[in-house]
Design an enzyme around this catalytic site. Sequence first.
Site, PDB file in Angstrom:
ATOM      1  N   ASP A 226       5.608 -17.436  29.599  1.00 59.47           N
ATOM      2  CA  ASP A 226       5.860 -16.950  30.959  1.00 59.47           C
ATOM      3  C   ASP A 226       7.022 -15.966  31.004  1.00 59.47           C
ATOM      4  OD1 ASP A 226       3.781 -18.372  32.017  1.00 59.47           O
ATOM      5  OD2 ASP A 226       5.008 -19.978  32.858  1.00 59.47           O
TER       6      ASP A 226
ATOM      7  N   ASN B 127       9.680 -14.177  40.014  1.00 62.43           N
ATOM      8  CA  ASN B 127       9.996 -15.579  40.286  1.00 62.43           C
ATOM      9  C   ASN B 127      11.070 -15.762  41.346  1.00 62.43           C
ATOM     10  OD1 ASN B 127       8.210 -17.079  38.815  1.00 62.43           O
ATOM     11  ND2 ASN B 127       9.626 -17.666  37.212  1.00 62.43           N
TER      12      ASN B 127
ATOM     13  N   TYR C 234      12.773 -22.584  38.729  1.00 59.24           N
ATOM     14  CA  TYR C 234      14.106 -23.142  38.967  1.00 59.24           C
ATOM     15  C   TYR C 234      14.181 -23.842  40.326  1.00 59.24           C
ATOM     16  CZ  TYR C 234      19.266 -23.166  38.514  1.00 59.24           C
ATOM     17  OH  TYR C 234      20.586 -23.530  38.393  1.00 59.24           O
ATOM     18  N   SER C 235      13.554 -23.270  41.324  1.00 61.40           N
ATOM     19  CA  SER C 235      13.597 -23.857  42.667  1.00 61.40           C
ATOM     20  C   SER C 235      13.036 -25.280  42.669  1.00 61.40           C
ATOM     21  CB  SER C 235      12.813 -22.979  43.654  1.00 61.40           C
ATOM     22  OG  SER C 235      12.800 -23.540  44.946  1.00 61.40           O
ATOM     23  N   LEU C 236      11.972 -25.503  41.905  1.00 61.29           N
ATOM     24  CA  LEU C 236      11.394 -26.844  41.807  1.00 61.29           C
ATOM     25  C   LEU C 236      12.407 -27.823  41.224  1.00 61.29           C
ATOM     26  CD1 LEU C 236       8.976 -28.820  41.859  1.00 61.29           C
ATOM     27  CD2 LEU C 236       8.337 -27.931  39.606  1.00 61.29           C
ATOM     28  N   SER C 237      13.102 -27.411  40.172  1.00 56.63           N
ATOM     29  CA  SER C 237      14.102 -28.274  39.543  1.00 56.63           C
ATOM     30  C   SER C 237      15.253 -28.599  40.483  1.00 56.63           C
ATOM     31  CB  SER C 237      14.647 -27.607  38.279  1.00 56.63           C
ATOM     32  OG  SER C 237      13.624 -27.382  37.336  1.00 56.63           O
TER      33      SER C 237
END
Length: 289
Positions: A68, A142, A185-188
């Site tokens: 990715d 992203n 990163y936002s999910l983490s």
Amino acid sequence: MKTIGLVVNLGKQRVAPLVEQIVDWLTARSCRVVMAVDTATALGRPELGLPREQLVEETEIVLVLGGDGTLLHCARESAPRGIPLLGINLGHLGFLTEIDVPELWSGLEKLLAGRYTVEERMMLEARVIREGHTVERVIGLNDAVITKGAFARLIFLETHVNEDFVTTYPADGLIVATPTGSTAYSLSAGGPLVTPELDLMVVTPICPHSLWARPLVINAASRVRVIVRSKQGEVMLTVDGQQGCKLEFNDTVLIQQAAHRARLIRLKNRSFFYLLRQKLSEGERLNGC
């Protein structure tokens, strides 16, 4: 005759013989294959090399061999020209890539036969304004992330959406993500998952020292304005985890929808939720969960 570009992550194992096979396969089918000069030289095929500016201008499709991260880098270069990308996963999770190596040859057959669709993804533009002048401007697929350095204390980020003041976050940082970036990163950091066909932005504070601070979902036409209110410690802006610059006290970061969109080739009829089930379970196995 199609002109097909190759973007290759040379750090991946056994990538050179794979590229050689791809070049021979495409050439035998009357395709012109090109790649960046440095890549072509490293792979022993200098005759295929073009300057990056010329590569973007002449290719109709780009095959991206890597993970990715490689695709994110390529999306920033190809989006202004509208070039569709086919991601071939040589990494681990591969949320954005379309096929793995075992599917390569059947996938290329579909590609040349025109049996594919092109999915468009929203991108972000981030600008850094210092003393009234734009000193940095970059687009990303992203996210745009403002974070403190390794040894910095909390940073204070005065945040506005359009003309409305939201708050001054005391936090480790702030993420502004596209729907594509909602799985990164936002999910983490506790942000929501968003299906990729939507046009919106997710604003996610990183470890905020405020009980009410939660991720925000805002209209894609909005403009996020973040002013750095910390005088001490290092503060950085990073786009897609790859491009960045150091921020100073009172710098303003403007984040909005980019004028260009990434175009990703899809060969399979897989839903976003299928990918979530598959890729997130793979991530758990890789992490030993």
